[in-house]
Design a protein around this motif. Structure first.
Motif, PDB file in Angstrom:
ATOM      1  N   ALA A 293       0.857  -1.200   0.000  1.00  9.83           N
ATOM      2  CA  ALA A 293       0.000   0.000   0.000  1.00  9.83           C
ATOM      3  C   ALA A 293       0.885   1.238   0.000  1.00  9.83           C
ATOM      4  CB  ALA A 293      -0.912  -0.008   1.224  1.00  9.83           C
ATOM      5  N   THR A 294       0.247   2.403  -0.048  1.00  9.91           N
ATOM      6  CA  THR A 294       1.009   3.652   0.114  1.00  9.91           C
ATOM      7  C   THR A 294       0.404   4.417   1.291  1.00  9.91           C
ATOM      8  OG1 THR A 294      -0.444   4.847  -1.356  1.00  9.91           O
ATOM      9  CG2 THR A 294       1.506   3.901  -2.358  1.00  9.91           C
ATOM     10  N   VAL A 295       1.255   5.178   1.969  1.00  7.56           N
ATOM     11  CA  VAL A 295       0.803   5.988   3.109  1.00  7.56           C
ATOM     12  C   VAL A 295       1.453   7.354   3.003  1.00  7.56           C
ATOM     13  CG1 VAL A 295       1.267   6.337   5.576  1.00  7.56           C
ATOM     14  CG2 VAL A 295       0.248   4.211   4.829  1.00  7.56           C
ATOM     15  N   LEU A 307       2.590   6.955  13.841  1.00  4.71           N
ATOM     16  CA  LEU A 307       2.383   5.530  13.532  1.00  4.71           C
ATOM     17  C   LEU A 307       3.075   5.152  12.217  1.00  4.71           C
ATOM     18  CD1 LEU A 307      -1.350   5.071  14.593  1.00  4.71           C
ATOM     19  CD2 LEU A 307       0.661   4.034  15.664  1.00  4.71           C
ATOM     20  N   GLN A 308       3.977   6.004  11.772  1.00  8.76           N
ATOM     21  CA  GLN A 308       4.664   5.746  10.494  1.00  8.76           C
ATOM     22  C   GLN A 308       5.674   4.599  10.608  1.00  8.76           C
ATOM     23  OE1 GLN A 308       7.852   5.721   8.550  1.00  8.76           O
ATOM     24  NE2 GLN A 308       8.097   7.927   8.843  1.00  8.76           N
ATOM     25  N   ILE A 324       6.022   5.005   1.569  1.00  9.16           N
ATOM     26  CA  ILE A 324       5.591   5.945   2.613  1.00  9.16           C
ATOM     27  C   ILE A 324       6.136   7.323   2.270  1.00  9.16           C
ATOM     28  CG2 ILE A 324       5.751   6.614   5.036  1.00  9.16           C
ATOM     29  CD1 ILE A 324       5.904   3.745   5.830  1.00  9.16           C
ATOM     30  N   ASN A 325       5.245   8.317   2.349  1.00  4.00           N
ATOM     31  CA  ASN A 325       5.670   9.705   2.201  1.00  4.00           C
ATOM     32  C   ASN A 325       5.488  10.375   3.564  1.00  4.00           C
ATOM     33  OD1 ASN A 325       4.663  12.719   1.439  1.00  4.00           O
ATOM     34  ND2 ASN A 325       6.283  11.980   0.099  1.00  4.00           N
ATOM     35  N   THR A 352      10.532  10.350   1.194  1.00  4.34           N
ATOM     36  CA  THR A 352       9.845   9.125   0.779  1.00  4.34           C
ATOM     37  C   THR A 352      10.709   7.918   1.117  1.00  4.34           C
ATOM     38  OG1 THR A 352       8.796  10.321  -1.007  1.00  4.34           O
ATOM     39  CG2 THR A 352       8.900   7.951  -1.270  1.00  4.34           C
ATOM     40  N   ALA A 353      10.075   6.794   1.423  1.00  3.04           N
ATOM     41  CA  ALA A 353      10.829   5.543   1.573  1.00  3.04           C
ATOM     42  C   ALA A 353      10.102   4.452   0.796  1.00  3.04           C
ATOM     43  CB  ALA A 353      10.969   5.158   3.035  1.00  3.04           C
TER      44      ALA A 353
END
Ligand code: EPU
Length: 420
Positions: A293-295, A307-308, A324-325, A352-353
């Motif tokens: 997914a993306t967050v 909660l990242q 993740i951004n 971003t990762a």
């Protein structure tokens, strides 16, 4: 030096009770400085940030009685001192709330420049802007912040960035100001509402907390003689929700407010987990490898930055490549280097990762780089094959109550060991 030794992998199963919210507690404690009386606070999390805050309040003249690890009475009738100890206040972030509270109570305040987790630049320009709008003169020099005012006067404040701390500080400083203050582009986190509810219980007139326009009608004084219970910790609840997902477990999370967790629930459903809402508890289950997914982290009600790292652990073992951004803290990917030591394949690139999901993590010696990174690495240790040794526990102890005991009750094999 203590470390946590974790043997994995374990599927977490059972019940956990969520404690009071750290980020509400560290604002409600200084808010008591505005009260000329006695109040009782329940559901305080038993964490080192709370204990440090209580010590700071005592140096300012507050008298504190402990009824249990989670319940205190604070008598703030004899507040006289306006200088908080620099060594204690410069160690943690939330000490900046003493500025707003003491300005309101005494018209002057001095604290050490706040420290806290190393998450990158943590400016306080919006706090200062709010104090100045109310008439205060603020000076930042020699490692301290001093503020002074003859009389605080209500005003309109527009926040250039959505800031939890600046919103709460603006509320604290304006509660006893003369006239009406409005805070536009205010933060909306559950702990902002909790601080406003606490102050209103004590006699303040704050409206609109939880929306982006907050209106504060100044009152002459805040009365004590009230009891207040701190809201359940949204981030601790989210941490256990994601632990259930990462470990393909089944956890009943008690004493939480499901609406505060909507953005996490939505993400969990997207990656293939299951969430059942029982009003004041939720059950989270997962029986397969999570989907990718993306967050993007955002102010509430968006996905929380706190909660990242925990969802980063989920993505590290997801089926496919996740992204993740991080839009709040520039240095919040430091934990990814630790997860990579455990076999994860994560490439951080600025904000971003990229998480290339692997089938499993393997135990390794790792270091908590900040509070939430520490919680994430505990989850990683629980799901990894073999032994993980986790160091730098002082970060975790600042913000999670009895964390290893709570995970042990869910079946995790986790021990705190002293190492000289
Ligand atoms: N910002 C400014 N100027 C300011 C204040 C903030 O530019 O004057 C920027 C920050 O650099 C950041 C953004 O605004 O990019 C949001 O910062 P905010 O002020 O909301 O953060 P904070 O109040 O310092 C609190 C929590 C953090 C949490 C953030 C965001 C407390 C004590 N801390 O920090 O919690 O990450 O809000 O939700 O409430 C944690 O619990 O692990 C933690 C770091």
């Amino acid at each position: 030096m203590d470390k946590l030794v974790i043997q994995g992998p374990t599927k977490l199963k059972g019940e956990v009770v969520i404690s009071g919210a750290k980020n509400a507690a560290v604002a409600i404690l200084p808010a008591t400085l505005l009260i000329n009386g006695v109040c009782r606070i329940e559901n305080l999390p038993n964490i080192s940030d709370v204990r440090t805050y209580c010590k700071i309040l005592e140096t300012l003249g507050a008298k504190i009685k402990w009824f249990s690890d989670n319940e205190i009475e604070i008598d703030t009738r004899d507040i006289g001192c306006t200088q908080a100890p620099l060594d204690m206040t410069s160690k943690f972030r939330a000490s900046y709330y003493i500025l707003g509270s003491l300005l309101g109570r005494c018209g002057a305040a001095e604290v050490g420049i706040p420290g806290g987790c190393n998450l990158g630049a943590r400016p306080i320009d919006q706090h200062i802007k709010a104090f100045e709008a109310l008439g205060a003169k603020v000076d930042v020099s020699q490692g301290k912040i001093s503020a002074k005012v003859k009389k605080l006067l209500g005003n309109s404040i527009y926040m250039d960035v959505v800031s939890v701390g600046a919103t709460i500080n603006a509320i604290l400083a304006s509660v006893l100001a003369e006239g009406t203050t409005t805070i536009d582009n205010a933060a909306k986190e559950p702990h902002i509402v909790d601080v406003a509810n606490f102050l209103n219980t004590m006699g303040a007139d704050i409206r609109g907390a939880g929306t982006d326009l907050i209106k504060i009608n100044g009152v002459k004084e805040l009365r004590g003689n009230c009891t207040y219970s701190v809201v359940p910790d949204q981030i601790e609840a989210g941490t256990f929700m994601l632990a259930a997902i990462a470990s393909r477990g089944d956890i009943l999370i008690k004493n939480c407010i499901p609406e505060h967790l909507d953005c996490i629930t939505a993400k969990i459903l997207e990656i293939g987990g299951n969430v059942e809402d029982y009003g004041d508890s939720i059950r989270v289950t997962m029986n397969k490898r999570p989907n990718k997914a993306t967050v993007k982290t955002l102010p509430y009600p968006g996905y929380p930055t706190d909660l990242q790292p925990q969802i980063g652990v989920v993505f590290s073992i997801a089926d496919g490549t996740s992204i993740i951004n991080e839009s709040i803290w520039e240095s919040r990917f430091q934990y990814t280097a630790e997860l990579n030591k455990m076999g994860a394949k994560i490439t951080p690139q600025g904000k971003t990762a990229i998480f290339e999901g692997v089938k499993e993590l393997t135990g390794a010696p790792v270091y908590a780089t900040d509070l939430r990174a520490g919680a994430a690495l505990i989850i990683a240790g629980i799901i990894a094959d073999g032994e993980t040794q986790l160091y730098n526990l002082e970060h975790i102890d600042r913000g999670y109550e009895n964390i290893e005991e709570k995970f042990r009750n869910l079946g995790a094999k986790i021990q705190r060991v002293s190492e000289n």
